[in-house]
Scaffold this active site. Structure first.
Site, PDB file in Angstrom:
ATOM      1  N   HIS A   1       0.874  -1.186   0.000  1.00 48.20           N
ATOM      2  CA  HIS A   1       0.000   0.000   0.000  1.00 48.20           C
ATOM      3  C   HIS A   1       0.907   1.230   0.000  1.00 48.20           C
ATOM      4  CE1 HIS A   1      -2.394  -2.940   2.429  1.00 48.20           C
ATOM      5  NE2 HIS A   1      -3.444  -2.390   1.883  1.00 48.20           N
TER       6      HIS A   1
ATOM      7  N   ASP B   1       2.386   2.053   3.314  1.00 47.30           N
ATOM      8  CA  ASP B   1       3.304   1.073   3.902  1.00 47.30           C
ATOM      9  C   ASP B   1       4.744   1.501   3.641  1.00 47.30           C
ATOM     10  OD1 ASP B   1       1.065  -0.568   4.275  1.00 47.30           O
ATOM     11  OD2 ASP B   1       1.500  -1.789   2.503  1.00 47.30           O
TER      12      ASP B   1
END
Ligand code: XUL
Ligand code: CO
Length: 444
Positions: free
Chosen positions: A108, A111
């Protein structure tokens, strides 16, 4: 893929080298017992069939925190200033990928790069980290299976992102999707995923479900158009899940998602990323939701994990159940493989607090799927399994049964045929014979 593991400025997993294949007689927890990347199964290698990916969020961001306490894994890359920690984490991740010997990763946006309410800063952080990831991909041969945007963690998304009742939030979500699509394309990502994090409702009292679903479809179409315009060639994937965090999630299961995509004309560009633990949360087996997706021509990719039969939540455990992996690989092999791959959307238990547990967990998942592949392939090519299934439907292969399938008979025709044929002969479903055959091949 290089054979020397990537080591950045510092080694984060000292004492662990490239994970070797040692075969089923080895007791070394840091070796593969079944997964032998180059071993041919049919016309492809294990690596080509399985297309394993490591997920960034659980493996490098999730230290084991739960609602009752903080994480237990002490990540040596955590702790510095946000950007420095992000860079250290990226080095650790590429060291892990190359030591494990997987071809793909998934992430993501937030992240890999620090989030910010300031759009300019968010975009700047992500651009910098994508640039560094690109260098590391080039150095190691690692590839991106798919990218995605986290549209569920920030408090602004508490009522949903694309389905939020406030247009300002829908627009803000677009900032992250656009940036994550650009990041995915920049990194040569093969696909792009939308897990409908908080796209659902907590209560129908305050929810106009019809309107929210229309917004969802509109948003996905916009993302598709932008993604295609910047060169994303692969699939857009939505990820079925029935609940958690919302009481009801709109992408409930494969059948619901297939209906939604078809109703909104999205099924040419979108497929499904089916996750094992999401399937079981919706009251199905993993194999069932894979089969439904595959039958619709929509099985694009898999989030490989498992739930816990006693717990009603998304435990995201590593897949170790061979019945599950055989069942999954039967579906995958029958449809001729996956355009996506097997992404370990899974985390070690909170009590598994050593750094080497991250490796051991992945090794177990890879071995379980490698064995699932071997057994499913053997069942399909060497055992009577497929023939038994075909014979079960043989009455539709010719004569009146075939005429029925081809739409050449009416209801009164069926009645006339029934009157002619008399009481049908009883035919056993022979479930136990299939179960025994599966066990026999598992034990071979
Ligand atoms: C959450 C989940 C996500 C998606 C990516 O249940 O599965 O991690 O896979 O957003
Ligand atoms: Co997932």
């Amino acid at each position: 893929m290089t054979t020397t593991p990537f080591i950045g400025a510092r080694e984060y997993f000292p004492g662990i080298g490239r994970i070797p294949f040692e075969g089923k007689d080895s007791d070394n927890p840091l070796a593969f017992k079944v997964y032998d990347a180059g071993k041919k199964i049919g016309d492809r290698t294990m690596a080509e069939h399985l297309r394993f990916a490591v997920c960034y969020w659980h493996t490098f961001c999730n230290a084991g925190q739960d609602p009752f306490g903080p994480g237990t894994r002490r990540f040596p890359w955590d702790g510095g200033a946000p950007m420095a920690a992000a860079e250290a984490r990226l080095d650790a991740a590429f060291e892990f990928f190359t030591k494990l010997g997987v071809p793909y990763w998934c992430f993501h946006d937030v992240d890999i790069a620090p989030d910010s309410d300031d759009i300019g800063e968010y975009e700047k952080n992500l651009k910098r980290m994508v640039g560094l990831a690109r260098e590391r991909q080039q150095a190691t041969g690692m590839k991106l299976l798919w990218g995605t945007a986290n549209l569920f963690a920030h408090p602004r998304y508490m009522n949903g992102a694309a389905t939020n009742p406030d247009f300002a939030v829908v627009a803000r979500a677009a900032v992250q999707v656009k940036a994550a699509l650009e990041a995915t394309v920049e990194l040569g990502g093969e696909h792009y995923v939308f897990w409908g994090g908080r796209e659902g409702y907590a209560s129908l009292h305050n929810t106009d479900m019809k309107r929210e679903l229309a917004h969802f479809a509109r948003f996905l179409a916009m993302a598709r158009d932008y993604g295609r315009s910047i060169g994303l060639k692969g699939n857009f994937l939505i990820e079925p899940k029935p609940m958690e965090p919302m009481k009801h999630q709109y992408d409930f299961d494969s059948a619901t998602c297939a209906g939604f995509l078809k109703a909104h004309g999205l099924d040419q560009d979108f497929k499904l990323n089916v996750e094992a633990n999401h399937a079981t949360l919706s009251g199905h087996t993993f194999e069932h939701d894979l089969q439904v997706a595959s039958d619709h021509g929509l099985l694009g990719s898999i989030d490989a994990n498992r739930g816990n039969a006693q717990n009603g939540w998304d435990t995201d455990q590593f897949p170790t159940d061979l019945y599950d992996t055989v069942g999954a690989m039967l579906v995958v092999l029958r449809q001729g493989g996956l355009e996506g791959g097997l992404n370990f959307d899974a985390k070690p238990r909170r009590e598994s607090s050593d750094m080497q547990d991250l490796f051991i967990a992945h090794i177990g998942g890879m071995d379980a799927f490698a064995r699932g592949l071997e057994v499913a392939h053997a069942l399909l090519t060497e055992s009577p399994w497929e023939q038994w299934r075909r014979e079960r439907y043989a009455s539709f292969d010719g004569g009146d049964g075939q005429a029925f399938e081809q739409g050449r008979l009416s209801l009164t025709d069926l009645c006339a045929i029934a009157a002619r044929s008399g009481e049908p002969e009883q035919r056993s479903g022979r479930q136990e014979a299939y179960e025994n055959l599966l066990n026999q091949y598992l034990l071979r």
